[in-house]
Design a protein around this motif. Structure first.
Motif, PDB file in Angstrom:
ATOM      1  N   ALA A  18       3.539  -4.154  -5.092  1.00  0.00           N
ATOM      2  CA  ALA A  18       3.677  -5.300  -5.995  1.00  0.00           C
ATOM      3  C   ALA A  18       5.124  -5.784  -6.048  1.00  0.00           C
ATOM      4  CB  ALA A  18       3.189  -4.932  -7.394  1.00  0.00           C
ATOM      5  N   ALA A  19       6.065  -4.860  -6.114  1.00  0.00           N
ATOM      6  CA  ALA A  19       7.481  -5.242  -6.178  1.00  0.00           C
ATOM      7  C   ALA A  19       7.922  -5.938  -4.888  1.00  0.00           C
ATOM      8  CB  ALA A  19       8.349  -4.015  -6.443  1.00  0.00           C
ATOM      9  N   PHE A  20       7.544  -5.392  -3.731  1.00  0.00           N
ATOM     10  CA  PHE A  20       7.877  -6.045  -2.465  1.00  0.00           C
ATOM     11  C   PHE A  20       7.225  -7.416  -2.374  1.00  0.00           C
ATOM     12  CE2 PHE A  20       9.053  -1.956  -0.166  1.00  0.00           C
ATOM     13  CZ  PHE A  20      10.357  -2.344   0.056  1.00  0.00           C
ATOM     14  N   CYS A  21       5.967  -7.525  -2.794  1.00  0.00           N
ATOM     15  CA  CYS A  21       5.265  -8.806  -2.747  1.00  0.00           C
ATOM     16  C   CYS A  21       6.031  -9.873  -3.512  1.00  0.00           C
ATOM     17  CB  CYS A  21       3.855  -8.643  -3.312  1.00  0.00           C
ATOM     18  SG  CYS A  21       2.921 -10.181  -3.373  1.00  0.00           S
ATOM     19  N   TRP A  22       6.431  -9.569  -4.732  1.00  0.00           N
ATOM     20  CA  TRP A  22       7.122 -10.562  -5.548  1.00  0.00           C
ATOM     21  C   TRP A  22       8.559 -10.793  -5.097  1.00  0.00           C
ATOM     22  CZ3 TRP A  22       4.733 -14.062  -8.149  1.00  0.00           C
ATOM     23  CH2 TRP A  22       3.438 -13.821  -8.582  1.00  0.00           C
ATOM     24  N   PHE A  67      -4.041  -5.417  -3.166  1.00  0.00           N
ATOM     25  CA  PHE A  67      -5.414  -5.695  -3.570  1.00  0.00           C
ATOM     26  C   PHE A  67      -6.452  -4.928  -2.757  1.00  0.00           C
ATOM     27  CE2 PHE A  67      -3.367  -9.454  -5.459  1.00  0.00           C
ATOM     28  CZ  PHE A  67      -3.797  -9.260  -6.764  1.00  0.00           C
ATOM     29  N   ASP A  68      -6.158  -4.616  -1.497  1.00  0.00           N
ATOM     30  CA  ASP A  68      -7.138  -3.905  -0.675  1.00  0.00           C
ATOM     31  C   ASP A  68      -6.998  -2.386  -0.768  1.00  0.00           C
ATOM     32  OD1 ASP A  68      -9.313  -4.169   1.319  1.00  0.00           O
ATOM     33  OD2 ASP A  68      -7.894  -3.053   2.571  1.00  0.00           O
ATOM     34  N   VAL A  69      -5.774  -1.896  -0.842  1.00  0.00           N
ATOM     35  CA  VAL A  69      -5.558  -0.451  -0.812  1.00  0.00           C
ATOM     36  C   VAL A  69      -5.422   0.131  -2.214  1.00  0.00           C
ATOM     37  CG1 VAL A  69      -4.012   1.375   0.020  1.00  0.00           C
ATOM     38  CG2 VAL A  69      -4.483  -0.601   1.458  1.00  0.00           C
ATOM     39  N   HIS A  70      -4.609  -0.483  -3.057  1.00  0.00           N
ATOM     40  CA  HIS A  70      -4.272   0.104  -4.352  1.00  0.00           C
ATOM     41  C   HIS A  70      -5.186  -0.321  -5.495  1.00  0.00           C
ATOM     42  CE1 HIS A  70      -0.611   1.861  -2.761  1.00  0.00           C
ATOM     43  NE2 HIS A  70      -0.377   0.710  -2.154  1.00  0.00           N
ATOM     44  N   GLN A  71      -5.460  -1.588  -5.622  1.00  0.00           N
ATOM     45  CA  GLN A  71      -6.182  -2.104  -6.780  1.00  0.00           C
ATOM     46  C   GLN A  71      -7.592  -1.546  -6.940  1.00  0.00           C
ATOM     47  OE1 GLN A  71      -8.746  -4.652  -7.253  1.00  0.00           O
ATOM     48  NE2 GLN A  71      -8.458  -4.511  -9.460  1.00  0.00           N
ATOM     49  N   PRO A  72      -8.344  -1.220  -5.886  1.00  0.00           N
ATOM     50  CA  PRO A  72      -9.671  -0.649  -6.113  1.00  0.00           C
ATOM     51  C   PRO A  72      -9.655   0.676  -6.899  1.00  0.00           C
ATOM     52  CG  PRO A  72      -9.547  -1.481  -3.886  1.00  0.00           C
ATOM     53  CD  PRO A  72      -8.158  -1.565  -4.468  1.00  0.00           C
ATOM     54  N   SER A  73      -8.536   1.400  -6.869  1.00  0.00           N
ATOM     55  CA  SER A  73      -8.443   2.665  -7.600  1.00  0.00           C
ATOM     56  C   SER A  73      -8.300   2.448  -9.097  1.00  0.00           C
ATOM     57  CB  SER A  73      -7.242   3.480  -7.115  1.00  0.00           C
ATOM     58  OG  SER A  73      -7.344   3.709  -5.744  1.00  0.00           O
ATOM     59  N   ALA A  74      -7.519   1.470  -9.482  1.00  0.00           N
ATOM     60  CA  ALA A  74      -7.276   1.150 -10.891  1.00  0.00           C
ATOM     61  C   ALA A  74      -6.631  -0.224 -10.956  1.00  0.00           C
ATOM     62  CB  ALA A  74      -6.372   2.195 -11.533  1.00  0.00           C
ATOM     63  N   LEU A  75      -6.686  -0.855 -12.109  1.00  0.00           N
ATOM     64  CA  LEU A  75      -6.176  -2.213 -12.244  1.00  0.00           C
ATOM     65  C   LEU A  75      -4.655  -2.289 -12.242  1.00  0.00           C
ATOM     66  CD1 LEU A  75      -6.704  -5.216 -12.708  1.00  0.00           C
ATOM     67  CD2 LEU A  75      -6.746  -4.738 -15.161  1.00  0.00           C
ATOM     68  N   MET A  76      -4.000  -1.450 -13.015  1.00  0.00           N
ATOM     69  CA  MET A  76      -2.553  -1.524 -13.191  1.00  0.00           C
ATOM     70  C   MET A  76      -1.806  -0.780 -12.084  1.00  0.00           C
ATOM     71  SD  MET A  76      -2.292  -3.423 -15.757  1.00  0.00           S
ATOM     72  CE  MET A  76      -0.560  -3.290 -16.104  1.00  0.00           C
ATOM     73  N   PRO A  77      -0.689  -1.365 -11.590  1.00  0.00           N
ATOM     74  CA  PRO A  77       0.073  -0.714 -10.518  1.00  0.00           C
ATOM     75  C   PRO A  77       0.550   0.696 -10.868  1.00  0.00           C
ATOM     76  CG  PRO A  77       0.798  -2.967 -10.784  1.00  0.00           C
ATOM     77  CD  PRO A  77      -0.149  -2.689 -11.912  1.00  0.00           C
ATOM     78  N   ILE A  78       0.869   0.944 -12.110  1.00  0.00           N
ATOM     79  CA  ILE A  78       1.333   2.278 -12.499  1.00  0.00           C
ATOM     80  C   ILE A  78       0.210   3.307 -12.364  1.00  0.00           C
ATOM     81  CG2 ILE A  78       0.840   2.073 -14.975  1.00  0.00           C
ATOM     82  CD1 ILE A  78       4.049   3.520 -13.527  1.00  0.00           C
ATOM     83  N   GLN A  79      -1.026   2.859 -12.463  1.00  0.00           N
ATOM     84  CA  GLN A  79      -2.176   3.763 -12.359  1.00  0.00           C
ATOM     85  C   GLN A  79      -2.617   3.978 -10.917  1.00  0.00           C
ATOM     86  OE1 GLN A  79      -4.717   1.339 -14.843  1.00  0.00           O
ATOM     87  NE2 GLN A  79      -4.659   2.880 -16.481  1.00  0.00           N
ATOM     88  N   ILE A 126       5.235 -14.075   5.232  1.00  0.00           N
ATOM     89  CA  ILE A 126       4.303 -13.146   5.884  1.00  0.00           C
ATOM     90  C   ILE A 126       4.370 -11.773   5.222  1.00  0.00           C
ATOM     91  CG2 ILE A 126       3.835 -11.932   8.049  1.00  0.00           C
ATOM     92  CD1 ILE A 126       4.735 -14.578   9.449  1.00  0.00           C
ATOM     93  N   ALA A 127       5.575 -11.305   4.924  1.00  0.00           N
ATOM     94  CA  ALA A 127       5.733  -9.997   4.283  1.00  0.00           C
ATOM     95  C   ALA A 127       5.125  -9.992   2.883  1.00  0.00           C
ATOM     96  CB  ALA A 127       7.213  -9.619   4.223  1.00  0.00           C
ATOM     97  N   SER A 128       5.296 -11.074   2.141  1.00  0.00           N
ATOM     98  CA  SER A 128       4.719 -11.172   0.804  1.00  0.00           C
ATOM     99  C   SER A 128       3.193 -11.117   0.878  1.00  0.00           C
ATOM    100  CB  SER A 128       5.172 -12.462   0.120  1.00  0.00           C
ATOM    101  OG  SER A 128       4.584 -12.580  -1.157  1.00  0.00           O
ATOM    102  N   GLY A 129       2.627 -11.826   1.820  1.00  0.00           N
ATOM    103  CA  GLY A 129       1.173 -11.797   2.007  1.00  0.00           C
ATOM    104  C   GLY A 129       0.673 -10.430   2.410  1.00  0.00           C
ATOM    105  N   ALA A 130       1.418  -9.754   3.267  1.00  0.00           N
ATOM    106  CA  ALA A 130       1.022  -8.406   3.684  1.00  0.00           C
ATOM    107  C   ALA A 130       1.036  -7.443   2.506  1.00  0.00           C
ATOM    108  CB  ALA A 130       1.951  -7.903   4.792  1.00  0.00           C
TER     109      ALA A 130
END
Length: 146
Positions: free
Chosen positions: A104-108, A85-97, A75-79
């Motif tokens: 991403a780190a918590f997800c994995w 993908f909903d909050v961060h990725q629309p701003s830029a593709l790469m997590p550093i950006q 459940i935590a990984s899905g969250a």
């Protein structure tokens, strides 16, 4: 050397689980209660912030304790995937950006725990040993009918 590392694997996984669960629970506590350096709290019932914070606090605590580790980690990984993908990725593709490295780190990390389980020091391992001992004892006392 490899055999020694393999013998230590459950303990390394257990320590990994404890650290990741503690960090995740602290993140949720900060968002819900404003503790640990949090200044603002999320309003109760707001989507997705409040629900994410509850998942962080409850899921992190369960993972920290090693209680229902695989389900809580799933459940935590899905969250965290949703958060990325909903909050961060629309701003830029790469997590550093897009400041999505933590999500991403918590997800994995939680995805890994889905497959490894709690490792050593987990309550679910303790409870499994305890219940298997009780079952084993009751089997020995039960007469076998021919």
């Amino acid at each position: 050397m490899s055999a020694r590392l393999n013998n230590a694997q459950p303990y390394a996984i257990g320590l990994f689980r404890i650290v990741v669960g503690l960090l995740f629970a602290c993140h949720g506590a900060r968002s819900l209660f404003g503790v640990l350096g949090g200044e603002e709290t999320v309003a109760a019932g707001t989507w997705p912030g409040w629900y994410a914070a509850v998942i962080e606090l409850v899921g992190g605590t369960l993972v920290l304790l090693g209680l229902g580790t695989r389900a809580a980690s799933f459940i935590a990984s899905g969250a965290m995937a949703y958060a990325y993908f909903d909050v961060h990725q629309p701003s830029a593709l790469m997590p550093i950006q897009n400041q999505g490295e933590l999500a991403a780190a918590f997800c994995w990390a939680f995805f890994l725990l889905v497959f490894t389980g709690s490792g050593a020091f987990g309550l679910d391992r303790f409870l499994a040993k305890r219940s298997s001992g009780a079952t084993k004892g009751s089997r020995e006392k039960t007469p076998v009918a021919a």
